[in-house]
Design a protein around this motif. Structure first.
Motif, PDB file in Angstrom:
ATOM      1  N   ASP A 141      -0.665  -6.553  -7.293  1.00  8.98           N
ATOM      2  CA  ASP A 141      -1.438  -7.805  -7.333  1.00  8.98           C
ATOM      3  C   ASP A 141      -0.581  -8.967  -7.822  1.00  8.98           C
ATOM      4  OD1 ASP A 141      -3.696  -6.601  -6.378  1.00  8.98           O
ATOM      5  OD2 ASP A 141      -4.586  -6.227  -8.356  1.00  8.98           O
ATOM      6  N   PRO A 195      -1.126  -0.627  -8.902  1.00  8.39           N
ATOM      7  CA  PRO A 195      -1.932  -1.663  -8.243  1.00  8.39           C
ATOM      8  C   PRO A 195      -1.861  -3.012  -8.953  1.00  8.39           C
ATOM      9  CG  PRO A 195      -3.139   0.406  -8.323  1.00  8.39           C
ATOM     10  CD  PRO A 195      -1.913   0.605  -9.141  1.00  8.39           C
ATOM     11  N   GLU A 208       0.829  -1.211   0.000  1.00 10.96           N
ATOM     12  CA  GLU A 208       0.000   0.000   0.000  1.00 10.96           C
ATOM     13  C   GLU A 208       0.863   1.261   0.000  1.00 10.96           C
ATOM     14  OE1 GLU A 208      -2.798   2.215   3.259  1.00 10.96           O
ATOM     15  OE2 GLU A 208      -3.132   0.059   2.973  1.00 10.96           O
ATOM     16  N   VAL A 244       2.428   1.726  -3.515  1.00 12.92           N
ATOM     17  CA  VAL A 244       1.451   2.242  -4.476  1.00 12.92           C
ATOM     18  C   VAL A 244       1.188   3.715  -4.209  1.00 12.92           C
ATOM     19  CG1 VAL A 244      -0.948   2.099  -5.234  1.00 12.92           C
ATOM     20  CG2 VAL A 244       0.366   0.005  -4.877  1.00 12.92           C
TER      21      VAL A 244
END
Length: 368
Positions: free
Chosen positions: A27, A23, A13, A16
């Motif tokens: 992933d 994102p 987090e 990003v």
């Protein structure tokens, strides 16, 4: 509570949010982490989505540190003067501001929290870290400390003014049973003057590319010598009164038993000094007048492991290159301390290190 909330933020987090990765890339990294069980930061670096420094900075932010852009900061003179140039260079930090009596420093390595503890001892202030990077810290150091050059001689003069030339009594040290009490020895090793003089000795040795440092105590004298190109040369003569303090400081850095002074001790540590990663092997030896300390230095960043860069003559280079290509045999590399024996052998291994070759080395100690 706010700090705890910031600390618990996931690393992905933070990356990003800082725009380091997208994102979608996060992933992909998380999916691979579930398959391999490896650390997310290592996976993202292996995928080429970010650099190792990006992970270090993100981890600092994750720990609740602010991020500062040194290229856009104008730092007040009174803030810069809170930390001397040599101390800032040694720890790779820049003081940026003072907030409510708390000094905020930009750190090239925000994960090294020991730096903050040392700076609290040196400055006498509360110190809080902020995230930066080595390039910005180095550029800011050149900008803000260009006209300052603190020397070991200056530090020694200040130390002599405080402790004098003769051996201190327990009362003069302001402690009870300094020699016998481990806690008092640790307190003595944390004195700002002691920390600064040891740091400056390290810096001098590294700048001169010394292979080792000798701390030698005699009946009426205490001196520090460094070995450069195989030859010992004297650098400074700290006051005899500082012998116990400096020796204790070295033991604290090396995680040695600070209270043991009757038996030899050995330790190995890794220090990051400025841009250099330094491996240090430390040995202590009890003597009649105190402990003798020898520190063997290996600057990884200064070691050239390319056979072409060792300065071998044409005929010698061809002979060495031909020898190491043989399927079996033995090659002896001899010379005095610091002459380059280990570097030469590693350079030879670097030539042989190919995907289709299996290499196993037997080393005591492992130096690189």
């Amino acid at each position: 509570m706010a700090l705890a909330a910031r600390t618990s933020r996931p690393l992905g987090e933070v990356l990003v949010e800082q725009g380091v990765i997208t994102p979608i890339q996060l992933d992909e990294g998380l999916q691979r982490q579930r398959l391999t069980g490896d650390m997310l930061g290592r996976i993202l670096v292996s995928l080429g989505y970010c650099e190792e420094q990006d992970i270090i900075e993100a981890l600092g932010v994750q720990q609740g540190m602010d991020r500062v852009d040194l290229t856009k900061l104008s730092i007040a003179d009174e803030v810069i003067r809170t930390v001397s140039g040599d101390v800032a260079k040694f720890y790779n930090i820049i003081p940026v501001r003072i907030v409510m009596g708390e000094l905020v420093v930009a750190m090239a390595d925000p994960l090294n929290l020991q730096i903050l503890d040392d700076l609290r001892q040196i400055t006498g202030m509360e110190v809080r870290g902020a995230v930066s990077n080595p390039e910005d810290v180095q550029a800011s150091w050149k900008k803000n400390y260009a006209f300052e050059a603190e020397s070991i001689g200056k530090m020694l003069d200040e130390l002599k003014e405080k402790v004098g030339e003769a051996e201190l009594s327990l009362e003069e040290l302001g402690m009870q049973e300094v020699i016998g009490d481990t806690e008092n020895l640790i307190e003595l090793a944390q004195q700002p003057e002691v920390i600064k003089i040891v740091n400056l000795i390290f810096l001098t040795a590294i700048q001169k590319r010394a292979s080792d440092i000798h701390f030698e105590v005699y009946e009426d004298d205490f001196r520090v010598r460094i070995r450069v190109d195989g030859v010992l040369q004297e650098t400074v003569r700290p006051p005899k009164a500082a012998c116990v303090a400096i020796t204790s400081r070295i033991k604290v850095i090396c995680n040695m038993d600070i209270g043991e002074r009757r038996l030899p001790q050995d330790a190995r540590i890794e220090l990051k000094i400025g841009d250099s990663v330094i491996d240090i092997r430390v040995s202590t030896l009890p003597t009649l007048y105190g402990e003798y300390v020898v520190m063997r230095i290996l600057d990884r960043t200064a070691v050239r492991i390319d056979l072409n860069q060792l300065g071998l003559g044409g005929a010698v280079f061809k002979h060495v290159n031909k020898t190491i290509q043989k399927p079996n045999g033995i090659m002896l590399v001899t010379g005095p301390t610091g002459s380059g024996k280990t570097t030469t052998l590693y350079a030879c291994l670097n030539v042989l290190n190919k995907p289709d070759v299996k290499i196993i080395t037997t080393e005591d100690p492992v130096e690189l």
